[in-house]
Design a protein around this motif. Sequence first.
Motif: not given
Length: 121
Positions: A6, A36, A95
């Motif tokens: 990320e 997410w 994520c």
Amino acid sequence: QVQLVESGGGLVQPGGSLRLSCVASGSIFSVDSMGWYRQAPGKQRELVAGITNGGMTNYGDSVKGRFTTSRDNAKNTVYLQMNSLKPEDTAVYYCNAALWAFLGSPLEIYWGQGTQVTVSS
């Protein structure tokens, strides 16, 4: 090996915006859904947004109308555009991706290491 990385977190004032990105790399045959999640101190991890490989999205109730997720399938990348940020959005954002590492492998879920988002004046 599959990695999710990320980027884009940071400090922002209330009402501001941030855009997070997450790239999946390594041994990847195909990616199914991506999404997410976030976790604030002392709280459980919660869904922020999810997106299928066909582009269908879903959102947590607390972010609907403010956050938008999208993806670039060719780059195995998922994005999270966060607008009208509030102090209660402060959390570590993770994520994840459900993917097949190679032809015939089972569908598995992988997670990134997380990126801190702090909303404060």
